[in-house]
Design a protein around this motif. Structure first.
Motif, PDB file in Angstrom:
ATOM      1  N   LYS A  92      46.673  29.855  32.533  1.00  0.00           N
ATOM      2  CA  LYS A  92      47.522  29.822  31.335  1.00  0.00           C
ATOM      3  C   LYS A  92      47.227  28.575  30.509  1.00  0.00           C
ATOM      4  CE  LYS A  92      51.607  32.327  33.037  1.00  0.00           C
ATOM      5  NZ  LYS A  92      53.072  32.186  33.308  1.00  0.00           N
ATOM      6  N   GLY A  93      47.002  27.460  31.202  1.00  0.00           N
ATOM      7  CA  GLY A  93      46.699  26.215  30.508  1.00  0.00           C
ATOM      8  C   GLY A  93      45.403  26.262  29.732  1.00  0.00           C
ATOM      9  N   LYS A  94      44.504  27.172  30.101  1.00  0.00           N
ATOM     10  CA  LYS A  94      43.238  27.336  29.381  1.00  0.00           C
ATOM     11  C   LYS A  94      43.346  28.382  28.276  1.00  0.00           C
ATOM     12  CE  LYS A  94      40.278  25.733  33.118  1.00  0.00           C
ATOM     13  NZ  LYS A  94      39.832  24.549  32.357  1.00  0.00           N
ATOM     14  N   GLY A  95      44.559  28.880  28.050  1.00  0.00           N
ATOM     15  CA  GLY A  95      44.773  29.803  26.948  1.00  0.00           C
ATOM     16  C   GLY A  95      44.743  31.268  27.301  1.00  0.00           C
ATOM     17  N   VAL A  96      44.718  31.608  28.589  1.00  0.00           N
ATOM     18  CA  VAL A  96      44.731  33.013  28.972  1.00  0.00           C
ATOM     19  C   VAL A  96      46.168  33.531  28.886  1.00  0.00           C
ATOM     20  CG1 VAL A  96      44.182  34.701  30.761  1.00  0.00           C
ATOM     21  CG2 VAL A  96      42.803  32.616  30.539  1.00  0.00           C
ATOM     22  N   PRO A  97      46.416  34.591  28.115  1.00  0.00           N
ATOM     23  CA  PRO A  97      47.786  35.119  28.012  1.00  0.00           C
ATOM     24  C   PRO A  97      48.303  35.593  29.378  1.00  0.00           C
ATOM     25  CG  PRO A  97      46.367  36.021  26.287  1.00  0.00           C
ATOM     26  CD  PRO A  97      45.469  35.315  27.250  1.00  0.00           C
ATOM     27  N   SER A  98      49.585  35.421  29.603  1.00  0.00           N
ATOM     28  CA  SER A  98      50.193  35.805  30.883  1.00  0.00           C
ATOM     29  C   SER A  98      49.955  37.269  31.212  1.00  0.00           C
ATOM     30  CB  SER A  98      51.696  35.521  30.866  1.00  0.00           C
ATOM     31  OG  SER A  98      51.959  34.145  30.721  1.00  0.00           O
ATOM     32  N   ASP A  99      50.058  38.135  30.191  1.00  0.00           N
ATOM     33  CA  ASP A  99      49.950  39.566  30.473  1.00  0.00           C
ATOM     34  C   ASP A  99      48.517  40.015  30.719  1.00  0.00           C
ATOM     35  OD1 ASP A  99      48.962  39.407  27.902  1.00  0.00           O
ATOM     36  OD2 ASP A  99      50.384  40.819  27.020  1.00  0.00           O
TER      37      ASP A  99
ATOM     38  N   LYS B 105      36.653  25.590  40.652  1.00  0.00           N
ATOM     39  CA  LYS B 105      35.896  26.671  40.022  1.00  0.00           C
ATOM     40  C   LYS B 105      36.521  27.170  38.716  1.00  0.00           C
ATOM     41  CE  LYS B 105      33.672  28.450  44.232  1.00  0.00           C
ATOM     42  NZ  LYS B 105      34.223  27.477  45.208  1.00  0.00           N
ATOM     43  N   ILE B 106      37.839  27.064  38.578  1.00  0.00           N
ATOM     44  CA  ILE B 106      38.447  27.477  37.312  1.00  0.00           C
ATOM     45  C   ILE B 106      37.923  26.633  36.153  1.00  0.00           C
ATOM     46  CG2 ILE B 106      40.637  27.403  36.030  1.00  0.00           C
ATOM     47  CD1 ILE B 106      42.023  28.592  38.402  1.00  0.00           C
ATOM     48  N   ASP B 107      37.540  25.399  36.436  1.00  0.00           N
ATOM     49  CA  ASP B 107      37.019  24.509  35.390  1.00  0.00           C
ATOM     50  C   ASP B 107      35.531  24.706  35.131  1.00  0.00           C
ATOM     51  OD1 ASP B 107      39.532  23.308  35.087  1.00  0.00           O
ATOM     52  OD2 ASP B 107      39.135  21.859  36.696  1.00  0.00           O
ATOM     53  N   ALA B 108      34.855  25.544  35.931  1.00  0.00           N
ATOM     54  CA  ALA B 108      33.399  25.653  35.842  1.00  0.00           C
ATOM     55  C   ALA B 108      32.927  26.611  34.759  1.00  0.00           C
ATOM     56  CB  ALA B 108      32.818  26.085  37.201  1.00  0.00           C
ATOM     57  N   ALA B 109      33.802  27.525  34.302  1.00  0.00           N
ATOM     58  CA  ALA B 109      33.403  28.526  33.308  1.00  0.00           C
ATOM     59  C   ALA B 109      34.498  28.639  32.246  1.00  0.00           C
ATOM     60  CB  ALA B 109      33.160  29.874  33.974  1.00  0.00           C
ATOM     61  N   ASP B 110      34.145  29.216  31.109  1.00  0.00           N
ATOM     62  CA  ASP B 110      35.075  29.318  29.981  1.00  0.00           C
ATOM     63  C   ASP B 110      35.915  30.587  30.112  1.00  0.00           C
ATOM     64  OD1 ASP B 110      36.427  29.084  27.627  1.00  0.00           O
ATOM     65  OD2 ASP B 110      34.682  29.347  26.323  1.00  0.00           O
ATOM     66  N   TYR B 111      36.825  30.581  31.086  1.00  0.00           N
ATOM     67  CA  TYR B 111      37.689  31.736  31.291  1.00  0.00           C
ATOM     68  C   TYR B 111      38.662  31.919  30.129  1.00  0.00           C
ATOM     69  CZ  TYR B 111      35.855  31.768  36.046  1.00  0.00           C
ATOM     70  OH  TYR B 111      35.027  31.822  37.129  1.00  0.00           O
TER      71      TYR B 111
ATOM     72  N   ASP C 126      25.143  29.324  41.299  1.00  0.00           N
ATOM     73  CA  ASP C 126      24.725  29.693  39.948  1.00  0.00           C
ATOM     74  C   ASP C 126      24.739  28.456  39.058  1.00  0.00           C
ATOM     75  OD1 ASP C 126      24.314  31.679  37.691  1.00  0.00           O
ATOM     76  OD2 ASP C 126      26.138  30.654  37.046  1.00  0.00           O
ATOM     77  N   SER C 127      23.730  28.346  38.194  1.00  0.00           N
ATOM     78  CA  SER C 127      23.649  27.202  37.276  1.00  0.00           C
ATOM     79  C   SER C 127      23.410  27.669  35.845  1.00  0.00           C
ATOM     80  CB  SER C 127      22.508  26.268  37.720  1.00  0.00           C
ATOM     81  OG  SER C 127      21.273  26.956  37.752  1.00  0.00           O
ATOM     82  N   SER C 128      23.986  28.839  35.499  1.00  0.00           N
ATOM     83  CA  SER C 128      23.749  29.411  34.176  1.00  0.00           C
ATOM     84  C   SER C 128      24.568  28.743  33.078  1.00  0.00           C
ATOM     85  CB  SER C 128      24.037  30.916  34.196  1.00  0.00           C
ATOM     86  OG  SER C 128      25.317  31.187  34.704  1.00  0.00           O
ATOM     87  N   GLY C 129      25.453  27.824  33.441  1.00  0.00           N
ATOM     88  CA  GLY C 129      26.181  27.056  32.426  1.00  0.00           C
ATOM     89  C   GLY C 129      27.576  27.589  32.169  1.00  0.00           C
ATOM     90  N   PRO C 130      28.462  26.775  31.608  1.00  0.00           N
ATOM     91  CA  PRO C 130      29.868  27.156  31.404  1.00  0.00           C
ATOM     92  C   PRO C 130      30.060  28.270  30.394  1.00  0.00           C
ATOM     93  CG  PRO C 130      29.400  25.017  30.393  1.00  0.00           C
ATOM     94  CD  PRO C 130      28.196  25.368  31.220  1.00  0.00           C
ATOM     95  N   ALA C 131      29.088  28.511  29.498  1.00  0.00           N
ATOM     96  CA  ALA C 131      29.251  29.551  28.476  1.00  0.00           C
ATOM     97  C   ALA C 131      28.756  30.917  28.935  1.00  0.00           C
ATOM     98  CB  ALA C 131      28.510  29.143  27.202  1.00  0.00           C
ATOM     99  N   ALA C 132      28.054  30.982  30.071  1.00  0.00           N
ATOM    100  CA  ALA C 132      27.404  32.227  30.478  1.00  0.00           C
ATOM    101  C   ALA C 132      28.411  33.358  30.700  1.00  0.00           C
ATOM    102  CB  ALA C 132      26.581  31.992  31.746  1.00  0.00           C
ATOM    103  N   PHE C 133      29.521  33.052  31.345  1.00  0.00           N
ATOM    104  CA  PHE C 133      30.521  34.088  31.627  1.00  0.00           C
ATOM    105  C   PHE C 133      31.093  34.653  30.332  1.00  0.00           C
ATOM    106  CE2 PHE C 133      34.941  35.345  32.487  1.00  0.00           C
ATOM    107  CZ  PHE C 133      34.742  36.300  33.470  1.00  0.00           C
TER     108      PHE C 133
END
Length: 607
Positions: free
Chosen positions: A488-495, A428-434, A391-398
């Motif tokens: 977590k380092g990308k700002g996703v809450p633990s819960d 892959k964790i770095d490929a999209a804005d999770y 997929d090449s839809s870009g990091p913002a697509a997700f």
């Protein structure tokens, strides 16, 4: 998420030239148009198989259909499916059954029959109209009645009332549906249902029939819980305990919704992801319609202990899930779309997120099963990266897709996603804005498994689901702890993070070294797929001989397998609680033992 192609549900029919088609047309609705085509799919000399396909070519929904034709003397229908077929002499009439009468614009449905004789159909009509696909005279099917309201609820009964349906020739009666099955036919707009169980959830809807015996669409549904105490166990704690139920498991695996009851798993989980819906032309769609809502269950196969009937509006897995939720009210069910095989459609969906989200809600909220699903799960493998396809839809697509889904579904539905656990540098964790997408989601199912396997035919052998790194691990960042830390380092809450568990092992053959890191000659033999096997098989055929990185491995003969056991799952659940995670999920129910050993380990480990 892994996805194996299911076993075909029926024998494939033979292709015929276009000259074998007979065009029919149009439904009995002024603003709609339709066609029907006939093809003789098989001919074995003494008999044949025929198939009609009705398609809505108009712009409004068709609520019912009737196909009529004449056969020459000596040709007749001997049996039929997916339609009610009758005759008067050589004139034949086929009417939709309860579940397949409604056709949205562009939708189609087929029914088939076996016959004798050599003739072809003639004098064809569809809903009384001409055969040119144009509009037809009156005789509309009834409208949907109003969604029932419930009153006078007791331990064993409930009174239902609804606003009437409309029809150009008048309403004859109403079918009352409980959990998708007809329980009564009445001429009034109210009904009292009795003989119910106390403290139990039920779902009710109604369907009108006009004086021409046409049925209209099913109304919306109302959930009712009878009074009194239920005898079922309480919900299993406040952590999410989610399992994937695979649609195709009803075939070769012979695994059905009732197995969740007989294994004891239903009382120990909180959520089910039903996998998988497909993504086609940028839209959500049901994949295997037979398994999803048509397969008939006998009384001994069903959760409720009641057999499906030919004319009930909903059968298959969806109806079984409805029955499961009535028995275990704490369980929530999400419809999961995508997976390894169907993720190729997300790139097109990302070009118009709002349209995609709207199509998904239409599937999840289909009136036939709107009460079954409590949310949607997106399993995109992988946004702006490669899985089965790239997929090449870009990091913002997700993030854009998740934002659109939340906007469409609102706050009352669960919106979740299964995501990569690749925490390697530049992985892959770095490929999209999770991180940015997390605000729109209830949680992430982090797929912390399938890190290593026999796609590397010669090894080195390594556990496919390590919790932590270890000396000699083939690739750094390929472990659960690294994935959770990265998110977590990308700002996703633990819960909002669930730890993933595989109810299967991955293995190699031609291995002489017991410890991880050995060489191999190829994948070990598996029941369904080389290099992979269910826990319920491995626990006996190749018991664990050691642990590494928080998971188990086994060396037996020349085979080397890695998989989780109740003991290693208990350790992983303890780790998940210490990390403040929202819970755990697993792929998938049918890999567990008959008494649900692994589900039990997740349940007890998260309490």
């Amino acid at each position: 998420m892994r996805f194996r192609r299911r076993v075909a549900a029926a024998i494939a029919t033979l292709a015929l030239p276009l000259s074998g088609l007979v065009a029919l047309a149009s439904p009995a609705q002024a603003a709609a148009s339709a066609t029907a085509t006939y093809v003789k799919t098989q001919d074995w000399g003494t008999g044949f198989e025929g198939k009609w396909t009705v398609k809505n070519t108009g712009t409004t929904t068709i609520n019912s259909w009737t196909v009529e034709w004449d056969f020459p003397s000596g040709t007749k229908v001997t049996s039929a499916w997916d339609a009610t077929v009758t005759n008067s002499g050589n004139h034949w009439t086929a009417k939709n059954v309860g579940w397949n009468g409604t056709l949205a614009p562009g939708a189609s449905v087929s029914f088939g029959f076996n016959g004798t004789g050599s003739g072809s159909p003639g004098n064809c009509t569809l809903n009384g109209g001409s055969c040119d696909g144009g509009s037809a005279p009156g005789d509309e099917a009834p409208s949907a009645p109003g969604t029932p309201t419930a009153s006078d609820i007791t331990d064993s009964s409930v009174k239902l009332s609804w606003t009437p349906a409309t029809d150009d020739k008048g309403i004859k009666n109403y079918d009352v549906l409980r959990d998708g099955a007809k329980v009564a036919t009445v001429t009034t707009t109210s009904y009292t249902d009795t003989g119910l169980s106390k403290g139990t959830d039920y779902s009710y809807s109604v369907q009108a029939r006009d004086t021409s015996d046409q049925t209209g669409p099913v109304s919306g549904s109302v959930r009712v819980r009878t009074t009194g105490q239920t005898e079922e166990p309480p919900p299993p704690g406040d952590k999410v305990k989610l399992g994937y139920f695979v649609e195709w498991g009803v075939y070769g695996r012979n695994y059905h919704v009732k197995n969740l009851v007989t294994s004891g798993s239903a009382s120990k989980i909180t959520h089910i992801n039903y996998a998988f819906g497909n993504v086609k032309n940028g839209q959500c769609t049901v994949d295997d319609t037979f398994a999803a809502y048509d397969k008939a269950y006998t009384a001994d196969q069903s959760v409720s202990g009641k057999a499906d009937t030919w004319d009930q509006p909903l059968r298959g897995n969806f109806n079984q899930l409805r029955q499961l939720k009535a028995k275990y009210p704490h369980i929530k069910v999400l419809y999961s779309f995508g997976g390894w095989t169907y993720s190729g459609g997300f790139g097109q969906a990302a070009q118009n997120p709002a349209a995609f989200a709207k199509s998904c809600k239409a599937v999840v909220e289909d009136p036939r099963w709107a009460d079954v699903f409590d949310g949607i799960d997106i399993d995109w493998e992988y946004p702006n990266a490669c899985g089965l396809t790239c997929d090449s839809s870009g990091p913002a697509a997700f993030k854009n897709l998740m934002q659109a889904l939340r906007a469409e579904f609102g706050k009352d539905y669960l919106v979740t996603a299964a995501i990569t656990a690749d925490a390697s540098a530049g992985g892959k964790i770095d490929a999209a804005d999770y991180g940015g997408a997390a605000q729109y989601l209830d949680w992430y199912n982090v797929m912390t498994y399938d890190y290593f396997g026999a796609w590397d035919r010669t090894g080195p052998t390594a556990p496919h689901s390590p919790l932590t790194s270890y000396n000699g691990i083939p690739k750094e960042g390929f472990n659960s702890a690294a994935a959770i830390a990265g998110l977590k380092g990308k700002g996703v809450p633990s819960d909002k993070l669930l730890l993933g568990i595989g109810f299967y092992g991955r293995g190699w053959t031609g291995v002489t070294q017991s410890a991880p890191g050995g060489t191999a000659t190829g994948p070990a033999t598996g029941t369904y797929e080389a290099g992979i096997e269910d826990y319920k098989v491995l626990k006996n055929s190749c018991p664990a001989t050691g642990t590494v990185g928080g998971t188990a491995y086994a060396h037996c003969g020349s085979n080397w397998w890695s998989y989780d056991t109740p003991s290693t799952i208990n350790g992983k659940m303890s780790w998940a609680k210490n990390q403040g995670l929202g819970g755990a999920f697993f792929w998938e129910f049918s890999g567990d033992s008959a008494n649900g050993e692994l589900v039990s380990a997740i349940d007890s480990g998260l309490r």
